[in-house]
Design an enzyme around this catalytic site. Structure first.
Site, PDB file in Angstrom:
ATOM      1  N   GLY A  54       0.824  -1.204   0.000  1.00  0.00           N
ATOM      2  CA  GLY A  54       0.000   0.000   0.000  1.00  0.00           C
ATOM      3  C   GLY A  54       0.858   1.252   0.000  1.00  0.00           C
ATOM      4  O   GLY A  54       0.470   2.288   0.544  1.00  0.00           O
ATOM      5  N   ILE A 112      -0.569   6.647   4.463  1.00  0.00           N
ATOM      6  CA  ILE A 112       0.616   6.523   5.326  1.00  0.00           C
ATOM      7  C   ILE A 112       1.735   5.787   4.586  1.00  0.00           C
ATOM      8  O   ILE A 112       2.906   6.171   4.673  1.00  0.00           O
ATOM      9  CB  ILE A 112       0.227   5.773   6.626  1.00  0.00           C
ATOM     10  CG1 ILE A 112      -0.773   6.602   7.443  1.00  0.00           C
ATOM     11  CG2 ILE A 112       1.466   5.464   7.468  1.00  0.00           C
ATOM     12  CD1 ILE A 112      -1.452   5.846   8.579  1.00  0.00           C
ATOM     13  N   TYR A 169     -13.044  -4.396  11.681  1.00  0.00           N
ATOM     14  CA  TYR A 169     -11.764  -3.745  11.344  1.00  0.00           C
ATOM     15  C   TYR A 169     -10.793  -3.851  12.529  1.00  0.00           C
ATOM     16  O   TYR A 169      -9.635  -4.274  12.365  1.00  0.00           O
ATOM     17  CB  TYR A 169     -11.996  -2.273  10.977  1.00  0.00           C
ATOM     18  CG  TYR A 169     -10.715  -1.476  10.911  1.00  0.00           C
ATOM     19  CD1 TYR A 169      -9.819  -1.643   9.845  1.00  0.00           C
ATOM     20  CD2 TYR A 169     -10.353  -0.584  11.938  1.00  0.00           C
ATOM     21  CE1 TYR A 169      -8.622  -0.938   9.800  1.00  0.00           C
ATOM     22  CE2 TYR A 169      -9.159   0.124  11.895  1.00  0.00           C
ATOM     23  CZ  TYR A 169      -8.294  -0.052  10.826  1.00  0.00           C
ATOM     24  OH  TYR A 169      -7.110   0.630  10.779  1.00  0.00           O
TER      25      TYR A 169
HETATM   26  N1  LIG Z   1      -5.323   6.497   9.208  1.00  0.00           N
HETATM   27  C1  LIG Z   1      -5.385   6.139  10.472  1.00  0.00           C
HETATM   28  O1  LIG Z   1      -5.781   6.921  11.341  1.00  0.00           O
HETATM   29  C2  LIG Z   1      -4.943   4.773  10.907  1.00  0.00           C
HETATM   30  C3  LIG Z   1      -5.038   4.438  12.274  1.00  0.00           C
HETATM   31  C4  LIG Z   1      -4.613   3.189  12.687  1.00  0.00           C
HETATM   32  C5  LIG Z   1      -4.090   2.293  11.782  1.00  0.00           C
HETATM   33  N2  LIG Z   1      -4.040   2.621  10.453  1.00  0.00           N
HETATM   34  C6  LIG Z   1      -3.483   1.623   9.533  1.00  0.00           C
HETATM   35  O2  LIG Z   1      -2.459   2.235   8.761  1.00  0.00           O
HETATM   36  C7  LIG Z   1      -2.408   1.654   7.468  1.00  0.00           C
HETATM   37  C8  LIG Z   1      -2.509   2.717   6.398  1.00  0.00           C
HETATM   38  O3  LIG Z   1      -3.694   3.460   6.625  1.00  0.00           O
HETATM   39  P1  LIG Z   1      -4.059   4.739   5.734  1.00  0.00           P
HETATM   40  O4  LIG Z   1      -4.841   5.653   6.603  1.00  0.00           O
HETATM   41  O5  LIG Z   1      -2.868   5.255   5.054  1.00  0.00           O
HETATM   42  O6  LIG Z   1      -5.075   4.086   4.677  1.00  0.00           O
HETATM   43  P2  LIG Z   1      -5.398   4.511   3.165  1.00  0.00           P
HETATM   44  O7  LIG Z   1      -5.046   5.926   2.911  1.00  0.00           O
HETATM   45  O8  LIG Z   1      -6.811   4.088   2.965  1.00  0.00           O
HETATM   46  O9  LIG Z   1      -4.425   3.590   2.320  1.00  0.00           O
HETATM   47  C9  LIG Z   1      -4.608   2.210   2.364  1.00  0.00           C
HETATM   48  C10 LIG Z   1      -3.618   1.571   1.417  1.00  0.00           C
HETATM   49  O10 LIG Z   1      -3.866   0.155   1.428  1.00  0.00           O
HETATM   50  C11 LIG Z   1      -3.981  -0.285   0.069  1.00  0.00           C
HETATM   51  N3  LIG Z   1      -4.801  -1.480  -0.087  1.00  0.00           N
HETATM   52  C12 LIG Z   1      -6.090  -1.680   0.251  1.00  0.00           C
HETATM   53  N4  LIG Z   1      -6.498  -2.905  -0.123  1.00  0.00           N
HETATM   54  C13 LIG Z   1      -5.444  -3.494  -0.730  1.00  0.00           C
HETATM   55  C14 LIG Z   1      -5.229  -4.751  -1.348  1.00  0.00           C
HETATM   56  N5  LIG Z   1      -6.208  -5.668  -1.470  1.00  0.00           N
HETATM   57  N6  LIG Z   1      -4.018  -5.049  -1.864  1.00  0.00           N
HETATM   58  C15 LIG Z   1      -3.008  -4.141  -1.792  1.00  0.00           C
HETATM   59  N7  LIG Z   1      -3.156  -2.918  -1.226  1.00  0.00           N
HETATM   60  C16 LIG Z   1      -4.367  -2.602  -0.710  1.00  0.00           C
HETATM   61  C17 LIG Z   1      -4.596   0.897  -0.644  1.00  0.00           C
HETATM   62  O11 LIG Z   1      -4.434   0.746  -2.028  1.00  0.00           O
HETATM   63  P3  LIG Z   1      -5.491   1.364  -3.088  1.00  0.00           P
HETATM   64  O12 LIG Z   1      -5.017   2.764  -3.287  1.00  0.00           O
HETATM   65  O13 LIG Z   1      -5.336   0.486  -4.280  1.00  0.00           O
HETATM   66  O14 LIG Z   1      -6.850   1.291  -2.448  1.00  0.00           O
HETATM   67  C18 LIG Z   1      -3.791   2.031  -0.031  1.00  0.00           C
HETATM   68  O15 LIG Z   1      -2.525   2.118  -0.636  1.00  0.00           O
HETATM   69  C19 LIG Z   1      -3.546   0.629   7.424  1.00  0.00           C
HETATM   70  O16 LIG Z   1      -3.037  -0.640   7.746  1.00  0.00           O
HETATM   71  C20 LIG Z   1      -4.482   1.101   8.521  1.00  0.00           C
HETATM   72  O17 LIG Z   1      -5.249   0.039   9.057  1.00  0.00           O
HETATM   73  C21 LIG Z   1      -4.440   3.831   9.997  1.00  0.00           C
END
Ligand SMILES: NC(=O)c1ccc[n+]([C@@H]2O[C@H](COP(=O)([O-])OP(=O)(O)OC[C@H]3O[C@@H](n4cnc5c(N)ncnc54)[C@H](OP(=O)(O)O)[C@@H]3O)[C@@H](O)[C@H]2O)c1
Length: 342
Positions: free
Chosen positions: A27, A32, A181
């Site tokens: 991702g 992030i 989740y």
């Molecule tokens: N944001 C927060 O506050 C927060 C808090 C706690 C934990 N987290 C964790 O931090 C990580 C990143 O979060 P984020 O906020 O940056 O999320 P995000 O902006 O929604 O980005 C998610 C990433 O995961 C990729 N992804 C989703 N499904 C996939 C698949 N089947 N195969 C490969 N890649 C896939 C997406 O790719 P596409 O662009 O193709 O969809 C995107 O690059 C996640 O693990 C999330 O659970 C985030």
């Protein structure tokens, strides 16, 4: 005269160089993961963006290339929701060693219906946990070939108050998306802990490190056009939230530290300093339920049965000592090349 060695304090404004190393960020095309990749690219390492969307990866690669002179970044087709495709993705890496993988990709649904992958698994559990579990299995030989390599698993603050239901890992009963989740993130964190135990038992030098990014909002994240833009209005309206949470650039800091800090050790949990929500990354005391080896072992067995693979880090006796470089070339990956997609 005796001298006491004090490890230097981690300062992520001055990252250590990592020329010749290769890091994979799942991702890495957005959110992030993008900022993890951007920071890691600045160390001189080769950074691979694992993404199911080539166009998004290419936009991310262009953005990193415009900010990090000489960045060496490329795209790897990767769909964590498609377990059968992961072997081919790892083959397409074209590497014979990997210095770190950041299990960052994630999907968070906030409303029903319950969704399933083509494999028939609940989407969040499948993508966040099972996909990374199976990917770890396929990457194991490459990680074993790089002494001191790291597997960095991204959990979540949401998992702190959650408990797994081992009898309903796929959330078939009483489906609540936010809970599903949080449980998928808890599963990832328990996996990382069990992996740490297995690595130690195998005498491996590979480290399994846990991180969570705190709270991260797009509206607090600096623009990276064309794939991330934000209006001034958006920025101003969310400014007060910046007292509690942070942007995705700052949320990348625990993972960057987990990959690069020489003093990090296996089984450690890195997270933002201020209430685990924002700020500089620090080692947080491990949450009590993450130290439960029985639940973690049962989850491992269930994950093995669901994916048909079993990540193993025991080197075969005949294994040759690792050499640096890419598969077939025998030459080290040089630090600064051109940002490109493959
Ligand atoms: N944001 C927060 O506050 C927060 C808090 C706690 C934990 N987290 C964790 O931090 C990580 C990143 O979060 P984020 O906020 O940056 O999320 P995000 O902006 O929604 O980005 C998610 C990433 O995961 C990729 N992804 C989703 N499904 C996939 C698949 N089947 N195969 C490969 N890649 C896939 C997406 O790719 P596409 O662009 O193709 O969809 C995107 O690059 C996640 O693990 C999330 O659970 C985030």
């Amino acid at each position: 005269m005796s001298s006491t060695h004090h490890a230097p304090q981690w300062d992520d404004r001055r990252l250590p160089g990592a020329e010749g190393k290769t890091f994979l960020v799942t991702g890495g095309n957005a959110g992030i993961g993008y900022f993890v990749a951007e920071r890691l690219a600045g160390t001189g390492a080769e950074v691979v963006l694992g993404s199911r969307d080539r166009a998004k990866s290419e936009a991310a690669i262009a953005s990193i290339g415009s900010r990090v002179p000489g960045a060496e970044v490329r795209h790897l087709p990767l769909d964590l929701a498609d377990l059968g495709s992961l072997r081919a993705s790892v083959d397409a890496l074209g590497l014979d060693r990997l210095d770190a993988v950041v299990h960052n990709a994630g999907v968070a649904l906030d409303r029903p219906p319950r969704r399933r992958t083509e494999d028939g698994h609940e989407l969040m559990f499948a993508t966040n946990h099972l996909g990374h579990f199976a990917l770890t299995h396929h990457l194991a030989p490459l990680l074993m070939a790089a002494p001191g390599s790291r597997i960095v698993t991204t959990g979540s603050f949401a998992a702190k108050t959650e408990r797994l239901d081992l009898d309903d890992l796929q959330n078939e009963h009483d489906y609540r998306p936010k809970r599903a989740y949080a449980r998928s993130k808890l599963a990832q964190m328990l996996f990382a802990m069990e992996l740490n135990r297995r690595l130690r038992d195998a005498g491996s030098t590979t480290l399994s490190v846990l991180v969570h990014p705190g709270g991260a909002l797009d509206a607090l994240t600096p623009a990276r056009p064309p794939f991330h833009v934000r209006t001034t209005g958006e920025r101003l309206s969310r400014l007060p939230l910046g007292l509690v949470v942070q942007g995705k650039d700052a949320a990348a800091r625990p993972a960057v530290r987990a990959v690069l800090d020489p003093d990090v050790h296996g089984g450690q949990l890195l997270s933002p300093r201020a209430f685990g929500l924002r700020g500089a990354p620090r080692a947080e005391p491990l949450w009590k339920h993450l130290a439960d080896p029985v639940t973690a072992a049962r989850l491992w067995t269930a994950s093995r049965d669901l994916t048909g693979v079993d990540p193993t880090f025991t080197a075969p006796a005949s294994r040759k000592p690792p050499g640096p470089g890419r598969k077939g070339t025998g030459t080290p990956a040089t630090g600064h090349g051109k940002a490109a997609s493959a």
